[in-house]
Design a protein around this motif. Structure first.
Motif, PDB file in Angstrom:
ATOM      1  N   ALA A  43       2.016   1.056 -17.171  1.00 23.73           N
ATOM      2  CA  ALA A  43       3.117   1.951 -17.526  1.00 23.73           C
ATOM      3  C   ALA A  43       2.797   2.693 -18.820  1.00 23.73           C
ATOM      4  O   ALA A  43       3.101   3.883 -18.969  1.00 23.73           O
ATOM      5  CB  ALA A  43       4.414   1.158 -17.676  1.00 23.73           C
ATOM      6  N   GLU A  44       2.156   2.011 -19.763  1.00 21.25           N
ATOM      7  CA  GLU A  44       1.751   2.662 -21.018  1.00 21.25           C
ATOM      8  C   GLU A  44       0.739   3.768 -20.771  1.00 21.25           C
ATOM      9  O   GLU A  44       0.704   4.767 -21.489  1.00 21.25           O
ATOM     10  CB  GLU A  44       1.167   1.626 -21.985  1.00 21.25           C
ATOM     11  CG  GLU A  44       2.201   0.717 -22.606  1.00 21.25           C
ATOM     12  CD  GLU A  44       1.611  -0.226 -23.633  1.00 21.25           C
ATOM     13  OE1 GLU A  44       0.527   0.093 -24.185  1.00 21.25           O
ATOM     14  OE2 GLU A  44       2.217  -1.267 -23.890  1.00 21.25           O
ATOM     15  N   LEU A  45      -0.057   3.580 -19.725  1.00 19.87           N
ATOM     16  CA  LEU A  45      -1.054   4.600 -19.374  1.00 19.87           C
ATOM     17  C   LEU A  45      -0.452   5.697 -18.500  1.00 19.87           C
ATOM     18  O   LEU A  45      -1.133   6.663 -18.163  1.00 19.87           O
ATOM     19  CB  LEU A  45      -2.231   3.956 -18.621  1.00 19.87           C
ATOM     20  CG  LEU A  45      -3.024   2.879 -19.352  1.00 19.87           C
ATOM     21  CD1 LEU A  45      -4.098   2.315 -18.430  1.00 19.87           C
ATOM     22  CD2 LEU A  45      -3.642   3.419 -20.628  1.00 19.87           C
ATOM     23  N   LYS A  59       0.341   2.935  -9.492  1.00 25.09           N
ATOM     24  CA  LYS A  59      -0.851   2.312  -8.901  1.00 25.09           C
ATOM     25  C   LYS A  59      -0.646   0.822  -8.642  1.00 25.09           C
ATOM     26  O   LYS A  59      -1.338   0.245  -7.811  1.00 25.09           O
ATOM     27  CB  LYS A  59      -2.060   2.507  -9.824  1.00 25.09           C
ATOM     28  CG  LYS A  59      -2.598   3.917  -9.840  1.00 25.09           C
ATOM     29  CD  LYS A  59      -3.894   3.981 -10.633  1.00 25.09           C
ATOM     30  CE  LYS A  59      -4.490   5.380 -10.598  1.00 25.09           C
ATOM     31  NZ  LYS A  59      -5.746   5.459 -11.365  1.00 25.09           N
ATOM     32  N   VAL A  60       0.286   0.216  -9.392  1.00 19.86           N
ATOM     33  CA  VAL A  60       0.531  -1.219  -9.213  1.00 19.86           C
ATOM     34  C   VAL A  60       1.984  -1.475  -8.781  1.00 19.86           C
ATOM     35  O   VAL A  60       2.576  -2.501  -9.110  1.00 19.86           O
ATOM     36  CB  VAL A  60       0.188  -2.013 -10.496  1.00 19.86           C
ATOM     37  CG1 VAL A  60      -1.308  -2.106 -10.679  1.00 19.86           C
ATOM     38  CG2 VAL A  60       0.857  -1.408 -11.723  1.00 19.86           C
ATOM     39  N   ALA A  61       2.543  -0.519  -8.038  1.00 20.51           N
ATOM     40  CA  ALA A  61       3.887  -0.705  -7.483  1.00 20.51           C
ATOM     41  C   ALA A  61       3.855  -1.847  -6.464  1.00 20.51           C
ATOM     42  O   ALA A  61       2.795  -2.191  -5.929  1.00 20.51           O
ATOM     43  CB  ALA A  61       4.358   0.583  -6.815  1.00 20.51           C
ATOM     44  N   VAL A  62       5.018  -2.430  -6.212  1.00 20.25           N
ATOM     45  CA  VAL A  62       5.096  -3.570  -5.289  1.00 20.25           C
ATOM     46  C   VAL A  62       4.550  -3.177  -3.918  1.00 20.25           C
ATOM     47  O   VAL A  62       4.940  -2.167  -3.337  1.00 20.25           O
ATOM     48  CB  VAL A  62       6.552  -4.069  -5.149  1.00 20.25           C
ATOM     49  CG1 VAL A  62       6.630  -5.220  -4.161  1.00 20.25           C
ATOM     50  CG2 VAL A  62       7.088  -4.496  -6.508  1.00 20.25           C
ATOM     51  N   LEU A  72      -5.068  -5.889  -9.291  1.00 18.01           N
ATOM     52  CA  LEU A  72      -6.151  -5.747 -10.269  1.00 18.01           C
ATOM     53  C   LEU A  72      -7.182  -4.723  -9.805  1.00 18.01           C
ATOM     54  O   LEU A  72      -7.685  -3.927 -10.605  1.00 18.01           O
ATOM     55  CB  LEU A  72      -6.819  -7.106 -10.515  1.00 18.01           C
ATOM     56  CG  LEU A  72      -6.004  -8.111 -11.329  1.00 18.01           C
ATOM     57  CD1 LEU A  72      -6.665  -9.483 -11.302  1.00 18.01           C
ATOM     58  CD2 LEU A  72      -5.832  -7.628 -12.766  1.00 18.01           C
ATOM     59  N   GLN A  73      -7.476  -4.738  -8.504  1.00 15.10           N
ATOM     60  CA  GLN A  73      -8.426  -3.768  -7.955  1.00 15.10           C
ATOM     61  C   GLN A  73      -7.895  -2.348  -8.100  1.00 15.10           C
ATOM     62  O   GLN A  73      -8.631  -1.431  -8.479  1.00 15.10           O
ATOM     63  CB  GLN A  73      -8.701  -4.083  -6.487  1.00 15.10           C
ATOM     64  CG  GLN A  73      -9.753  -3.182  -5.862  1.00 15.10           C
ATOM     65  CD  GLN A  73     -10.022  -3.557  -4.408  1.00 15.10           C
ATOM     66  OE1 GLN A  73      -9.212  -4.202  -3.756  1.00 15.10           O
ATOM     67  NE2 GLN A  73     -11.174  -3.153  -3.907  1.00 15.10           N
ATOM     68  N   PRO A  76     -10.042   0.753 -12.373  1.00 14.71           N
ATOM     69  CA  PRO A  76     -10.610   1.974 -12.968  1.00 14.71           C
ATOM     70  C   PRO A  76      -9.841   2.425 -14.214  1.00 14.71           C
ATOM     71  O   PRO A  76     -10.453   2.837 -15.199  1.00 14.71           O
ATOM     72  CB  PRO A  76     -10.490   3.013 -11.843  1.00 14.71           C
ATOM     73  CG  PRO A  76     -10.426   2.213 -10.587  1.00 14.71           C
ATOM     74  CD  PRO A  76      -9.698   0.952 -10.956  1.00 14.71           C
ATOM     75  N   SER A  77      -8.531   2.327 -14.163  1.00  9.37           N
ATOM     76  CA  SER A  77      -7.720   2.729 -15.314  1.00  9.37           C
ATOM     77  C   SER A  77      -7.940   1.788 -16.490  1.00  9.37           C
ATOM     78  O   SER A  77      -8.027   2.224 -17.644  1.00  9.37           O
ATOM     79  CB  SER A  77      -6.234   2.725 -14.952  1.00  9.37           C
ATOM     80  OG  SER A  77      -5.980   3.630 -13.897  1.00  9.37           O
ATOM     81  N   LEU A  78      -8.044   0.510 -16.210  1.00  6.82           N
ATOM     82  CA  LEU A  78      -8.262  -0.462 -17.279  1.00  6.82           C
ATOM     83  C   LEU A  78      -9.625  -0.268 -17.936  1.00  6.82           C
ATOM     84  O   LEU A  78      -9.754  -0.341 -19.156  1.00  6.82           O
ATOM     85  CB  LEU A  78      -8.140  -1.891 -16.723  1.00  6.82           C
ATOM     86  CG  LEU A  78      -6.746  -2.329 -16.309  1.00  6.82           C
ATOM     87  CD1 LEU A  78      -6.804  -3.676 -15.594  1.00  6.82           C
ATOM     88  CD2 LEU A  78      -5.822  -2.411 -17.500  1.00  6.82           C
ATOM     89  N   MET A  79     -10.637   0.001 -17.126  1.00  3.45           N
ATOM     90  CA  MET A  79     -11.979   0.204 -17.679  1.00  3.45           C
ATOM     91  C   MET A  79     -12.064   1.515 -18.463  1.00  3.45           C
ATOM     92  O   MET A  79     -12.677   1.587 -19.520  1.00  3.45           O
ATOM     93  CB  MET A  79     -13.027   0.187 -16.561  1.00  3.45           C
ATOM     94  CG  MET A  79     -13.211  -1.185 -15.931  1.00  3.45           C
ATOM     95  SD  MET A  79     -13.702  -2.466 -17.131  1.00  3.45           S
ATOM     96  CE  MET A  79     -12.138  -3.235 -17.545  1.00  3.45           C
ATOM     97  N   ALA A  80     -11.421   2.563 -17.940  1.00  5.87           N
ATOM     98  CA  ALA A  80     -11.412   3.854 -18.645  1.00  5.87           C
ATOM     99  C   ALA A  80     -10.689   3.716 -19.971  1.00  5.87           C
ATOM    100  O   ALA A  80     -11.126   4.233 -20.997  1.00  5.87           O
ATOM    101  CB  ALA A  80     -10.742   4.925 -17.796  1.00  5.87           C
TER     102      ALA A  80
END
Length: 195
Positions: free
Chosen positions: A115-117, A122-125, A177-178, A182-186
């Motif tokens: 959400a901060e990004l 992308k991680v909706a239920v 997580l998958q 990409p967002s976490l790594m970026a």
């Protein structure tokens, strides 16, 4: 009024927690039926508040925040009570409950970070998350009820469903997580550059 009903149902679910705890420790067959009924009402309100919020455009920031909190409070409380009452073998209870609670913490933190990004969608239920939640609720209902159903121990059914829920829990967490990877790594790369 009807637009506020989902929020009232969510608040009701939280208010049912101490009632559920008291009934769980009450003892006897009355405890079994009453505690199971309270948890069933909470599970129904979980479905109903989401349905009504979407159906009558009653989605609000308050409800969006409080609904998952209410779910987690009720589920985690029930799992702790089940473990403390030795409804399951202690080692199995420890493993399954650690997996389920650990996943909830991980996914909640992941959603907050996404959400901060600005990428929370992308991680909706997912459908798997909903199936996991349903299986988990059914498992808890059987474990709280304890009595035999159709000649089969509700406890055994509950343990089996909780094992399935734990597997689905890990599977759904890996999916989230998958999707977020990409967002976490970026974001990590960007933070390294800034530092």
């Amino acid at each position: 009024m009807i637009k506020r009903l989902p929020n009232y149902l969510t608040i009701l679910r939280i208010l049912l927690v101490p009632i559920f705890v008291a009934l769980f420790y009450w003892g006897g067959e009355a405890r079994t039926c009453a505690a199971t009924a309270v948890f069933a009402i909470a599970a129904i309100t979980d479905w109903a508040d989401g349905y009504l919020a979407r159906r009558y455009q009653g989605v609000s920031p308050f409800g969006t925040f409080l609904d998952p909190v209410a779910d987690k409070i009720m589920v985690v409380t029930a799992l702790i009570l089940i473990a403390s009452s030795q409804e399951m073998p202690p080692v199995l209870a420890g493993i399954l409950i650690s997996v389920i609670v650990g996943r909830e913490i991980t996914v909640s933190a992941l959603r907050e970070w996404m959400a901060e990004l600005g990428e929370r969608k992308k991680v909706a239920v997912s459908w798997l998350g909903k199936a996991k939640a349903t299986t988990q609720m059914l498992a808890i209902l059987f474990l709280v009820y304890r009595e035999a159903l159709w000649g089969v121990s509700a406890r055994i059914i509950g343990i089996g469903l909780l094992v399935i829920a734990a597997i689905m829990t890990l599977w759904s967490m890996l999916g989230y997580l998958q999707a977020a990877w990409p967002s976490l790594m970026a974001s990590g790369a960007d933070l390294d550059k800034d530092g």
